[in-house]
Structures are given as C-alpha cells and as structure tokens.
Design a protein around this motif. Structure first.
Motif, PDB file in Angstrom:
ATOM      1  N   ALA A 175      -2.501   4.835  -7.951  1.00 36.39           N
ATOM      2  CA  ALA A 175      -1.201   3.820  -7.525  1.00 36.39           C
ATOM      3  C   ALA A 175      -1.149   3.569  -5.633  1.00 36.39           C
ATOM      4  O   ALA A 175      -1.224   2.445  -5.087  1.00 36.39           O
ATOM      5  CB  ALA A 175      -0.502   3.993  -8.324  1.00 36.39           C
ATOM      6  N   ALA A 176      -0.925   4.657  -5.508  1.00 29.02           N
ATOM      7  CA  ALA A 176      -0.340   4.785  -3.693  1.00 29.02           C
ATOM      8  C   ALA A 176      -1.800   4.370  -3.070  1.00 29.02           C
ATOM      9  O   ALA A 176      -1.448   3.772  -2.134  1.00 29.02           O
ATOM     10  CB  ALA A 176      -0.091   6.629  -3.529  1.00 29.02           C
ATOM     11  N   GLY A 177      -2.569   4.316  -3.569  1.00 31.24           N
ATOM     12  CA  GLY A 177      -3.970   4.383  -2.313  1.00 31.24           C
ATOM     13  C   GLY A 177      -4.095   2.522  -2.609  1.00 31.24           C
ATOM     14  O   GLY A 177      -4.475   1.932  -1.811  1.00 31.24           O
ATOM     15  N   GLU A 178      -3.956   1.967  -3.732  1.00 32.44           N
ATOM     16  CA  GLU A 178      -4.028   0.665  -3.967  1.00 32.44           C
ATOM     17  C   GLU A 178      -2.728  -0.139  -3.063  1.00 32.44           C
ATOM     18  O   GLU A 178      -3.045  -1.271  -2.853  1.00 32.44           O
ATOM     19  CB  GLU A 178      -3.800   0.414  -5.356  1.00 32.44           C
ATOM     20  CG  GLU A 178      -5.352   0.830  -5.539  1.00 32.44           C
ATOM     21  CD  GLU A 178      -5.535   0.014  -7.319  1.00 32.44           C
ATOM     22  OE1 GLU A 178      -4.689  -1.180  -8.104  1.00 32.44           O
ATOM     23  OE2 GLU A 178      -6.682   0.483  -7.674  1.00 32.44           O
ATOM     24  N   LEU A 179      -1.745   0.253  -3.828  1.00 31.20           N
ATOM     25  CA  LEU A 179      -0.411  -0.083  -2.673  1.00 31.20           C
ATOM     26  C   LEU A 179      -0.602  -0.388  -1.701  1.00 31.20           C
ATOM     27  O   LEU A 179       0.127  -1.655  -1.005  1.00 31.20           O
ATOM     28  CB  LEU A 179       1.099   0.028  -3.558  1.00 31.20           C
ATOM     29  CG  LEU A 179       1.275  -0.012  -5.196  1.00 31.20           C
ATOM     30  CD1 LEU A 179       2.354   0.730  -5.616  1.00 31.20           C
ATOM     31  CD2 LEU A 179       1.541  -1.399  -5.442  1.00 31.20           C
ATOM     32  N   LEU A 180      -0.806   0.908  -1.039  1.00 37.14           N
ATOM     33  CA  LEU A 180      -0.378   1.072   0.741  1.00 37.14           C
ATOM     34  C   LEU A 180      -2.046   0.431   1.464  1.00 37.14           C
ATOM     35  O   LEU A 180      -1.446  -0.246   2.281  1.00 37.14           O
ATOM     36  CB  LEU A 180      -0.354   2.417   1.024  1.00 37.14           C
ATOM     37  CG  LEU A 180       0.822   2.700   0.232  1.00 37.14           C
ATOM     38  CD1 LEU A 180       1.076   4.728   0.735  1.00 37.14           C
ATOM     39  CD2 LEU A 180       2.058   2.447   1.363  1.00 37.14           C
ATOM     40  N   GLY A 181      -2.599  -0.002   0.760  1.00 36.55           N
ATOM     41  CA  GLY A 181      -4.049  -0.017   1.156  1.00 36.55           C
ATOM     42  C   GLY A 181      -4.870   1.674   1.893  1.00 36.55           C
ATOM     43  O   GLY A 181      -4.335   2.694   2.221  1.00 36.55           O
ATOM     44  N   LEU A 182      -5.836   1.693   2.560  1.00 39.25           N
ATOM     45  CA  LEU A 182      -6.644   3.072   2.494  1.00 39.25           C
ATOM     46  C   LEU A 182      -6.199   3.127   3.626  1.00 39.25           C
ATOM     47  O   LEU A 182      -6.774   4.688   4.907  1.00 39.25           O
ATOM     48  CB  LEU A 182      -8.239   2.672   2.051  1.00 39.25           C
ATOM     49  CG  LEU A 182      -8.166   2.482   0.738  1.00 39.25           C
ATOM     50  CD1 LEU A 182      -9.510   2.229   0.841  1.00 39.25           C
ATOM     51  CD2 LEU A 182      -7.951   4.037  -0.123  1.00 39.25           C
ATOM     52  N   ASP A 183      -6.150   2.177   4.985  1.00 38.59           N
ATOM     53  CA  ASP A 183      -5.803   2.281   6.621  1.00 38.59           C
ATOM     54  C   ASP A 183      -4.318   2.069   6.345  1.00 38.59           C
ATOM     55  O   ASP A 183      -3.939   1.770   7.876  1.00 38.59           O
ATOM     56  CB  ASP A 183      -6.956   1.513   7.214  1.00 38.59           C
ATOM     57  CG  ASP A 183      -6.472  -0.241   6.422  1.00 38.59           C
ATOM     58  OD1 ASP A 183      -5.986  -0.479   5.479  1.00 38.59           O
ATOM     59  OD2 ASP A 183      -7.305  -0.957   7.583  1.00 38.59           O
ATOM     60  N   ALA A 184      -3.811   2.118   5.233  1.00 32.28           N
ATOM     61  CA  ALA A 184      -1.789   2.298   6.084  1.00 32.28           C
ATOM     62  C   ALA A 184      -1.619   2.569   7.376  1.00 32.28           C
ATOM     63  O   ALA A 184      -2.001   3.773   7.592  1.00 32.28           O
ATOM     64  CB  ALA A 184      -1.260   2.488   4.664  1.00 32.28           C
ATOM     65  N   ALA A 185      -0.779   2.160   8.367  1.00 33.38           N
ATOM     66  CA  ALA A 185      -0.211   2.667   9.043  1.00 33.38           C
ATOM     67  C   ALA A 185       1.298   2.251   9.494  1.00 33.38           C
ATOM     68  O   ALA A 185       1.759   1.405   8.544  1.00 33.38           O
ATOM     69  CB  ALA A 185      -0.630   1.768  10.184  1.00 33.38           C
ATOM     70  N   PRO A 186       1.806   3.258  10.120  1.00 35.05           N
ATOM     71  CA  PRO A 186       3.905   3.308   9.365  1.00 35.05           C
ATOM     72  C   PRO A 186       3.984   1.740  10.278  1.00 35.05           C
ATOM     73  O   PRO A 186       5.281   1.459   9.791  1.00 35.05           O
ATOM     74  CB  PRO A 186       3.915   4.465  10.640  1.00 35.05           C
ATOM     75  CG  PRO A 186       2.917   4.721  10.754  1.00 35.05           C
ATOM     76  CD  PRO A 186       1.809   4.291  10.612  1.00 35.05           C
ATOM     77  N   ASN A 187       3.565   0.899  11.079  1.00 33.27           N
ATOM     78  CA  ASN A 187       4.520   0.027  11.788  1.00 33.27           C
ATOM     79  C   ASN A 187       3.603  -1.765  10.108  1.00 33.27           C
ATOM     80  O   ASN A 187       3.888  -2.678  10.925  1.00 33.27           O
ATOM     81  CB  ASN A 187       3.446  -0.686  13.095  1.00 33.27           C
ATOM     82  CG  ASN A 187       1.920  -0.347  13.394  1.00 33.27           C
ATOM     83  OD1 ASN A 187       1.552   0.618  13.159  1.00 33.27           O
ATOM     84  ND2 ASN A 187       1.510  -0.693  14.517  1.00 33.27           N
ATOM     85  N   ARG A 188       2.680  -1.307   9.979  1.00 32.82           N
ATOM     86  CA  ARG A 188       1.920  -2.309   8.823  1.00 32.82           C
ATOM     87  C   ARG A 188       1.890  -2.565   7.443  1.00 32.82           C
ATOM     88  O   ARG A 188       1.508  -2.634   6.739  1.00 32.82           O
ATOM     89  CB  ARG A 188       0.663  -2.129   9.462  1.00 32.82           C
ATOM     90  CG  ARG A 188      -0.082  -2.756  10.256  1.00 32.82           C
ATOM     91  CD  ARG A 188      -1.543  -3.216  10.313  1.00 32.82           C
ATOM     92  NE  ARG A 188      -2.203  -1.805  10.542  1.00 32.82           N
ATOM     93  CZ  ARG A 188      -3.094  -0.812  10.062  1.00 32.82           C
ATOM     94  NH1 ARG A 188      -3.756  -2.136   9.819  1.00 32.82           N
ATOM     95  NH2 ARG A 188      -3.096  -0.044  10.218  1.00 32.82           N
TER      96      ARG A 188
END
Length: 187
Positions: free
Chosen positions: A71-84
């Motif tokens: 779920a974290a992968g889907e909610l955050l996205g695979l390229d999650a970055a702190p500023n995005r």
C-alpha cells in the motif's frame, strides 16, 4: 495527525475485506475528521483494501505487514521524494500494516516524522512495533480491558440477559513520538 500539523492526510485501512462494518466506521471517522478541520479529501489518498483496484490482485494470504508495504508503494509512488509527497500524514488502522509502511518509507529514504507522519492503533505492550516506537503516533488500547469486556458480554449472553450492549468502548491512550522515545528507554 491534525494536532501534529498535518493538513493532507491519507488513510490506509487493511481490514475492510475482513469486517466491512469496521471498515465503514473507519472511513466515516476519517471523513468526519477531515470535514471538522476543513481538510481536503482525495480518493487517491485512500487505500482501503476494499475499493483499491490493485488489492484484488494482491495475495492477501500474506501478512498485514506485506499489505502495508504494498500500500505504501501505491500511495507514495515508486519514486517518492521528500519534496514531492502528495500528503503529510497517514492513518493506518493496523499496526502490522504500519510496520510494512515504515519499511517501504525507509527504502524510499523518507524519514518518519520529518517527511511524513504515521499514526496507527496497537495493543499496549505488544512487541509488533518495538524498534519503531519513535517513528509513529500510536493509539494504544489495553488488551486486558478488551478481554474483560468480551467476557462480561459473553456472561450476559449466557445468562440470557436482555441489556447486553451491542458495543463496548475501551480506553485508548495516545502516544506521541517523544513519549514513545522515553517509553522505549524504560523497556
């Protein structure tokens, strides 16, 4: 989370397919809090294990920890970055799923409480979140109180009493990350 400054809050509820009435209560409470604080709701910030399309393809025989990780992968996205990050807080209704969520956050180099705040429920004294106590906000319930209430209800039913409550409220203790740190040092 609202009290900790979060204004964009996601919900991860993994038990909906097990207990639909509990899922509905979680979802209603989530919407009520957002409305009470005039916070935005976005459907993409909801990972509910019921309506989430990818959930039907997820192997649910795995642990709740695996489900939280996914779920974290889907909610955050695979390229999650702190500023995005799309949101600044997540409520998770399962402590094991919260642990999986934290594992994915670490892989993405996202720091709990700095880049994203995470809140979950847990049982007081449960070892599930050891090592993670200062990474999240915990809503702790006492399993002894839950068991006592269950047996009191069972006794009333066996005795064929008519005043058996349909619900029993239990006390919940809120543990903020700073309190968790001092508590972890004690154990």
């Amino acid at each position: 989370l609202v009290g900790q400054g979060c204004r964009r809050i996601a919900l991860l509820t993994v038990c909906g397919y097990l207990r639909p009435s509990g899922y509905r209560e979680d979802l209603d409470a989530y919407h009520a809090v957002l409305a009470a604080h005039q916070l935005e709701f976005r459907p993409e910030w909801l990972w509910d294990g019921v309506q989430t399309p990818s959930f039907s393809t997820l192997d649910t025989s795995g642990s709740f920890e695996e489900i939280g990780y996914h779920a974290a992968g889907e909610l955050l996205g695979l390229d999650a970055a702190p500023n995005r990050l799309p949101f600044d807080g997540v409520v998770c209704n399962n402590d094991l799923a919260a642990r999986g969520f934290l594992a994915r956050m670490r892989e993405l180099r996202l720091e709990p409480n700095r880049h994203l705040k995470l809140a979950t429920q847990t049982n007081a004294g449960a070892p599930v979140l050891q090592g993670y106590l200062n990474d999240l906000i915990r809503m702790e319930s006492d399993p002894d109180q839950i068991v006592q209430a269950a047996f009191a209800t069972l006794r009333r039913l066996i005795e064929r009493q008519t005043d058996v409550p349909r619900r029993t409220l239990v006390n919940v203790t809120l543990r903020l990350p700073q309190e968790n740190l001092s508590e972890e040092k004690k154990t």
